[in-house]
Design an enzyme around this catalytic site. Sequence first.
Site, PDB file in Angstrom:
ATOM      1  N   ASP A 164       4.599  -6.006   9.641  1.00  0.00           N
ATOM      2  CA  ASP A 164       5.649  -5.681  10.624  1.00  0.00           C
ATOM      3  C   ASP A 164       5.557  -6.590  11.844  1.00  0.00           C
ATOM      4  O   ASP A 164       6.576  -7.003  12.401  1.00  0.00           O
ATOM      5  CB  ASP A 164       5.519  -4.218  11.081  1.00  0.00           C
ATOM      6  CG  ASP A 164       6.035  -3.252  10.021  1.00  0.00           C
ATOM      7  OD1 ASP A 164       6.785  -3.692   9.128  1.00  0.00           O
ATOM      8  OD2 ASP A 164       5.675  -2.064  10.086  1.00  0.00           O
ATOM      9  N   THR A 208      -1.041   7.566  -0.871  1.00  0.00           N
ATOM     10  CA  THR A 208      -2.307   7.455  -1.630  1.00  0.00           C
ATOM     11  C   THR A 208      -3.187   6.300  -1.151  1.00  0.00           C
ATOM     12  O   THR A 208      -4.371   6.242  -1.481  1.00  0.00           O
ATOM     13  CB  THR A 208      -2.016   7.206  -3.127  1.00  0.00           C
ATOM     14  OG1 THR A 208      -1.371   5.916  -3.245  1.00  0.00           O
ATOM     15  CG2 THR A 208      -1.099   8.283  -3.696  1.00  0.00           C
ATOM     16  N   ASP A 253       0.357  -2.797  12.043  1.00  0.00           N
ATOM     17  CA  ASP A 253       0.785  -3.262  10.712  1.00  0.00           C
ATOM     18  C   ASP A 253       1.059  -4.761  10.776  1.00  0.00           C
ATOM     19  O   ASP A 253       2.008  -5.210  11.429  1.00  0.00           O
ATOM     20  CB  ASP A 253       2.048  -2.494  10.298  1.00  0.00           C
ATOM     21  CG  ASP A 253       2.432  -2.812   8.869  1.00  0.00           C
ATOM     22  OD1 ASP A 253       2.439  -1.890   8.043  1.00  0.00           O
ATOM     23  OD2 ASP A 253       2.727  -3.996   8.568  1.00  0.00           O
ATOM     24  N   ARG A 277       0.848  -1.191   0.000  1.00  0.00           N
ATOM     25  CA  ARG A 277       0.000   0.000   0.000  1.00  0.00           C
ATOM     26  C   ARG A 277       0.879   1.233   0.000  1.00  0.00           C
ATOM     27  O   ARG A 277       1.698   1.402   0.898  1.00  0.00           O
ATOM     28  CB  ARG A 277      -0.803   0.007   1.307  1.00  0.00           C
ATOM     29  CG  ARG A 277      -2.237  -0.102   1.125  1.00  0.00           C
ATOM     30  CD  ARG A 277      -3.035  -0.108   2.370  1.00  0.00           C
ATOM     31  NE  ARG A 277      -2.511   0.468   3.588  1.00  0.00           N
ATOM     32  CZ  ARG A 277      -3.284   0.922   4.554  1.00  0.00           C
ATOM     33  NH1 ARG A 277      -4.583   0.910   4.417  1.00  0.00           N
ATOM     34  NH2 ARG A 277      -2.778   1.386   5.664  1.00  0.00           N
TER      35      ARG A 277
HETATM   36  C1  PRP Z   1      -1.282  -4.637   4.459  1.00  0.00           C
HETATM   37  C2  PRP Z   1      -2.164  -5.861   4.553  1.00  0.00           C
HETATM   38  C3  PRP Z   1      -2.991  -5.746   3.300  1.00  0.00           C
HETATM   39  C4  PRP Z   1      -3.141  -4.263   3.142  1.00  0.00           C
HETATM   40  C5  PRP Z   1      -4.521  -3.891   3.598  1.00  0.00           C
HETATM   41  O1  PRP Z   1      -0.235  -4.842   3.581  1.00  0.00           O
HETATM   42  O2  PRP Z   1      -1.449  -7.042   4.648  1.00  0.00           O
HETATM   43  O3  PRP Z   1      -2.383  -6.306   2.162  1.00  0.00           O
HETATM   44  O4  PRP Z   1      -2.164  -3.641   3.980  1.00  0.00           O
HETATM   45  O5  PRP Z   1      -4.761  -2.544   3.338  1.00  0.00           O
HETATM   46  P1  PRP Z   1      -5.843  -2.060   2.292  1.00  0.00           P
HETATM   47  O6  PRP Z   1      -7.051  -2.894   2.515  1.00  0.00           O
HETATM   48  O7  PRP Z   1      -6.043  -0.625   2.659  1.00  0.00           O
HETATM   49  O8  PRP Z   1      -5.276  -2.220   0.917  1.00  0.00           O
HETATM   50  P2  PRP Z   1       0.921  -3.752   3.369  1.00  0.00           P
HETATM   51  O9  PRP Z   1       0.587  -2.839   2.241  1.00  0.00           O
HETATM   52  O10 PRP Z   1       1.232  -3.090   4.674  1.00  0.00           O
HETATM   53  O11 PRP Z   1       2.118  -4.615   2.841  1.00  0.00           O
HETATM   54  P3  PRP Z   1       2.944  -5.768   3.592  1.00  0.00           P
HETATM   55  O12 PRP Z   1       2.037  -6.961   3.719  1.00  0.00           O
HETATM   56  O13 PRP Z   1       4.063  -5.999   2.655  1.00  0.00           O
HETATM   57  O14 PRP Z   1       3.399  -5.244   4.929  1.00  0.00           O
HETATM   58  N1  URA Z   2      -2.576  -2.852   6.864  1.00  0.00           N
HETATM   59  C1  URA Z   2      -2.240  -3.309   8.081  1.00  0.00           C
HETATM   60  O1  URA Z   2      -1.303  -4.107   8.212  1.00  0.00           O
HETATM   61  N2  URA Z   2      -2.924  -2.865   9.136  1.00  0.00           N
HETATM   62  C2  URA Z   2      -3.947  -2.000   9.038  1.00  0.00           C
HETATM   63  O2  URA Z   2      -4.551  -1.642  10.067  1.00  0.00           O
HETATM   64  C3  URA Z   2      -4.289  -1.528   7.763  1.00  0.00           C
HETATM   65  C4  URA Z   2      -3.595  -1.973   6.685  1.00  0.00           C
END
Ligand code: PRP
Ligand code: URA
Length: 219
Positions: free
Chosen positions: A213, A118, A210, A114
Amino acid sequence: MHTQKQLDEKGLKVTLIEHPLVQHKLTLMREKSQPVTAFRSLLREISWLLCFEVCRDLPLETKPIETPVESMEAPVLSGKKLAFISILRAGNGLLDGMLDVIPSARVGHVGLYRDPETLQAVEYYYKVPHSMSKRLIVVVDPMLATANSTIAAVQKLKDDGAVDMRFVCLISAPEGIAAFNKAHPDVPIVTAAVDSHLNDHGYIVPGLGDAGDRIFGTK
Ligand code: PRP
Ligand code: URA
């Protein structure tokens, strides 16, 4: 936190898993003091339970087998091997437990992150099994926030021929469910919790922070 009744009243199409074991483990995961190792183990255990729920209606056929006592027609899963699609990277935290339950499943990966400004999904990897149109596809990601990531991932899979899909997550936001229902009304959502709302940064409140993380210890 919403109940299934409240979600139904709001017109949100989602299946909430209210099983006490799921709810207990999820509460442990939400606590910010939970170390990475415990967080990972809990996520794996919850995935087993989510996997049972999302596979509740899988079609069966029978085949003849011999028990030590006599022969019988016994039920087995029918059709092509199902595929788990993990939305990287946090999806892999759910995937591991799902594969404990269905070790023969095929696996695909959709790499999306994400954009923090944006909140749009940015793709960086895509690899899925062949014959997507003939498989049951279970898309996994712990978090459904704005739903931008899941909407994009599911669209990509549809473009590749997938027709029979469902999405499993741990925590979702009402805003994300509404957006996903609108974009992909044919794809059911299974979740362990629907929290209050999204904050200004698109994080689920109260959520668990997150997910990536917390699984990988990157913060
Ligand atoms: C997180 C999560 C989803 C997304 C959800 O991933 O695992 O994929 O955010 O958010 P959304 O519904 O607003 O799109 P992130 O983008 O943090 O990537 P990561 O899994 O690599 O940490
Ligand atoms: N992605 C995450 O990992 N946590 C949130 O709360 C939203 C998006």
